[in-house]
Design an enzyme around this catalytic site. Structure first.
Site, PDB file in Angstrom:
ATOM      1  N   HIS A 270       0.826  -1.223   0.000  1.00 48.58           N
ATOM      2  CA  HIS A 270       0.000   0.000   0.000  1.00 48.58           C
ATOM      3  C   HIS A 270       0.857   1.270   0.000  1.00 48.58           C
ATOM      4  O   HIS A 270       0.458   2.291   0.533  1.00 48.58           O
ATOM      5  CB  HIS A 270      -0.975   0.013   1.194  1.00 48.58           C
TER       6      HIS A 270
ATOM      7  N   SER B  25      -4.484  -9.895 -14.465  1.00 45.80           N
ATOM      8  CA  SER B  25      -5.173  -8.786 -15.144  1.00 45.80           C
ATOM      9  C   SER B  25      -4.159  -7.868 -15.826  1.00 45.80           C
ATOM     10  O   SER B  25      -4.333  -7.500 -16.983  1.00 45.80           O
ATOM     11  CB  SER B  25      -6.069  -8.017 -14.169  1.00 45.80           C
TER      12      SER B  25
ATOM     13  N   ASP C  69       1.385  -3.273 -10.529  1.00 47.73           N
ATOM     14  CA  ASP C  69       1.052  -4.459 -11.322  1.00 47.73           C
ATOM     15  C   ASP C  69       1.560  -4.343 -12.757  1.00 47.73           C
ATOM     16  O   ASP C  69       2.294  -5.200 -13.253  1.00 47.73           O
ATOM     17  CB  ASP C  69      -0.471  -4.682 -11.354  1.00 47.73           C
TER      18      ASP C  69
HETATM   19  P1  ADP Z   1      -5.381 -11.106 -10.639  1.00 50.44           P
HETATM   20  O1  ADP Z   1      -4.995  -9.907 -11.436  1.00 50.44           O
HETATM   21  O2  ADP Z   1      -4.749 -11.131  -9.296  1.00 50.44           O
HETATM   22  O3  ADP Z   1      -5.186 -12.400 -11.358  1.00 50.44           O
HETATM   23  P2  ADP Z   1      -7.954  -9.941 -11.040  1.00 50.44           P
HETATM   24  O4  ADP Z   1      -9.294 -10.194 -10.453  1.00 50.44           O
HETATM   25  O5  ADP Z   1      -7.412  -8.552 -11.006  1.00 50.44           O
HETATM   26  O6  ADP Z   1      -6.950 -10.961 -10.359  1.00 50.44           O
HETATM   27  O7  ADP Z   1      -7.936 -10.364 -12.573  1.00 50.44           O
HETATM   28  C1  ADP Z   1      -8.433 -11.639 -12.955  1.00 50.44           C
HETATM   29  C2  ADP Z   1      -9.335 -11.470 -14.171  1.00 50.44           C
HETATM   30  O8  ADP Z   1      -8.530 -11.165 -15.344  1.00 50.44           O
HETATM   31  C3  ADP Z   1     -10.085 -12.725 -14.529  1.00 50.44           C
HETATM   32  O9  ADP Z   1     -11.281 -12.837 -13.790  1.00 50.44           O
HETATM   33  C4  ADP Z   1     -10.355 -12.504 -16.022  1.00 50.44           C
HETATM   34  O10 ADP Z   1     -11.457 -11.638 -16.215  1.00 50.44           O
HETATM   35  C5  ADP Z   1      -9.105 -11.759 -16.482  1.00 50.44           C
HETATM   36  N1  ADP Z   1      -8.121 -12.702 -17.064  1.00 50.44           N
HETATM   37  C6  ADP Z   1      -6.869 -12.930 -16.653  1.00 50.44           C
HETATM   38  N2  ADP Z   1      -6.243 -13.837 -17.419  1.00 50.44           N
HETATM   39  C7  ADP Z   1      -7.129 -14.208 -18.350  1.00 50.44           C
HETATM   40  C8  ADP Z   1      -7.114 -15.113 -19.448  1.00 50.44           C
HETATM   41  N3  ADP Z   1      -6.032 -15.840 -19.747  1.00 50.44           N
HETATM   42  N4  ADP Z   1      -8.243 -15.242 -20.179  1.00 50.44           N
HETATM   43  C9  ADP Z   1      -9.336 -14.517 -19.903  1.00 50.44           C
HETATM   44  N5  ADP Z   1      -9.414 -13.653 -18.898  1.00 50.44           N
HETATM   45  C10 ADP Z   1      -8.338 -13.483 -18.121  1.00 50.44           C
HETATM   46 MG    MG Z   2      -5.476  -7.885 -10.956  1.00 49.24          MG
END
Ligand code: ADP
Ligand code: MG
Length: 379
Positions: free
Chosen positions: A33, A128, A172
């Site tokens: 943070h 993401s 990120d």
């Molecule tokens: P993190 O970034 O920690 O993995 P987030 O909730 O910020 O968690 O992001 C995850 C989201 O990103 C998933 O729910 C999806 O919508 C999207 N995402 C990530 N990788 C993929 C992928 N390979 N195919 C489709 N969507 C993806």
């Molecule tokens: Mg994320």
């Protein structure tokens, strides 16, 4: 994975992709943070991520597919509205398309798109940011544009902040963009300014994902953000990065006890990032590990963004042999713990920690031995 991505693209669209781009996931190494407080942070790009393959379509249609989702989704080229429900993952590439013109770049009109991944998503490893950066590189290449890496990072962040609607800081996308194998990314969030520092050879990362998430996590993030801004106002600075430990002590009487605790976490954490950078340069992994664990204890007792599950893992890990230190990684209120270990820590030790966790909480965490890897690139 490039070959596999091209193969999958062929299976979905019946032709070869023209462009394949890749971007990695990341861990927050230390700097919890600190980003929105104008501070510094160290992160590591992982050797896992998201690949995006594209090929242009003269008919102007846009089709999006992912190997983690079902059939391709068609979106009209003039449609940049946010989607809900099962196809909401498309918001990540759509958000990038919406961001491109904001940075003076051209969004390609028609294309077939496929994302593949070997990174767990929703695990705090920033899949993401990986999908945003891989998408941005692929779209930019389609348009024949190669802006500076900083710009690609900002396009991804803009997509996440303004289109998807997650108010993440620069960590990120910055780490996914600037990562390098065997190095950590150091970000001074005020520029932002990006640099890398070497990671000593015997440092290994183990990630324990609890799959827990506080029901009120979004509201809690927003509350912590407000508390940090209130602390800065109380101390007469615009961001907490401008206050050091002495200024904080001097202003303590002006802050409500809870606000003081939040500010102390941030001010101390920024100091810990600096100390970690020095200790890394000296190759002193024992000192770095102590800073990691101190960061966690500060989350636990001062910032109060830890949980019983995360605390349990840190307790178990820091009493296991070959562990230099452990801390929650990411925003907190659930998610994952990362441990920095020597190479002597292996599956046996990881399994013992996971078994103790299971005994206590009923489900086992996912365990990942992650290596560092290079940042976003065209393949
Ligand atoms: P993190 O970034 O920690 O993995 P987030 O909730 O910020 O968690 O992001 C995850 C989201 O990103 C998933 O729910 C999806 O919508 C999207 N995402 C990530 N990788 C993929 C992928 N390979 N195919 C489709 N969507 C993806
Ligand atoms: Mg994320």
């Amino acid at each position: 994975m490039k070959q596999l991505t091209a193969q999958k693209f062929r299976a979905v669209y019946g032709r070869a992709p023209e462009i394949v781009a890749y971007a990695p996931g990341r861990i927050e190494f230390i700097g919890n943070h600190t980003d929105y407080n104008g501070g510094t942070v160290l992160g590591a790009a992982l050797d896992r991520g998201v690949w995006v393959a594209v090929a242009g379509r003269p008919d102007g249609r846009r089709q999006f597919a992912s190997d983690q989702r079902g059939a391709p989704v068609e979106v009209r080229a003039d449609d940049l509205t946010k989607r809900g429900g099962a196809t909401s993952w498309v918001n990540y590439p759509l958000g990038v398309l919406a961001a491109l013109p904001v940075f003076g770049a051209t969004a390609p009109k028609g294309f077939d798109y496929l994302a593949t991944s070997n990174l767990p998503s929703g695990a705090g490893l920033s899949s993401s940011a990986a999908i945003e950066l891989a998408s941005a590189l692929a779209f930019l290449e389609m348009a024949g544009e190669r802006p500076a890496r900083e710009t690609v990072v900002q396009i991804g962040k803009h997509a996440e902040n303004n289109f998807v609607g997650v108010p993440c800081g620069i960590l990120d996308q910055g780490v996914s963009g600037f990562g390098q194998k065997n190095r950590l990314v150091f970000i001074d969030c005020r520029g932002p300014v990006f640099a890398t520092v070497p990671l000593p050879g015997d440092a290994h990362f183990w990630i324990f994902n609890t799959h827990t998430k506080h029901a009120l996590v979004d509201g809690l993030y927003a509350a912590r953000h407000r508390e940090c801004m209130a602390a800065a106002r109380g101390l007469g600075v615009s961001l907490l990065v401008e206050a050091d430990a002495a200024a904080l002590e001097a202003g303590k009487a002006k802050l409500a006890p809870e606000i003081f605790k939040r500010a102390k976490h941030v001010v101390d954490e920024i100091a810990r990032v600096g100390a970690a950078k020095v200790a890394l340069a000296e190759g002193d992994l024992v000192a770095v590990g102590k800073l990691l664990t101190a960061s966690h204890r500060s989350s636990q007792f001062l910032f109060e963004n830890s949980t019983a599950e995360l605390d349990f893992l840190v307790d178990a890990l820091t009493t296991t042999a070959h562990v230099f230190g452990a801390r929650l990684t990411g925003g907190g209120f659930g998610g994952a713990v990362m441990a920095m270990t020597s190479g002597a820590f292996g599956d046996k030790e990881a399994r013992a920690v996971a078994a103790a966790y299971r005994e206590k909480f009923g489900t086992a965490p996912d365990v990942l031995h992650a290596l560092t890897g290079d940042g976003a690139m065209l393949l």
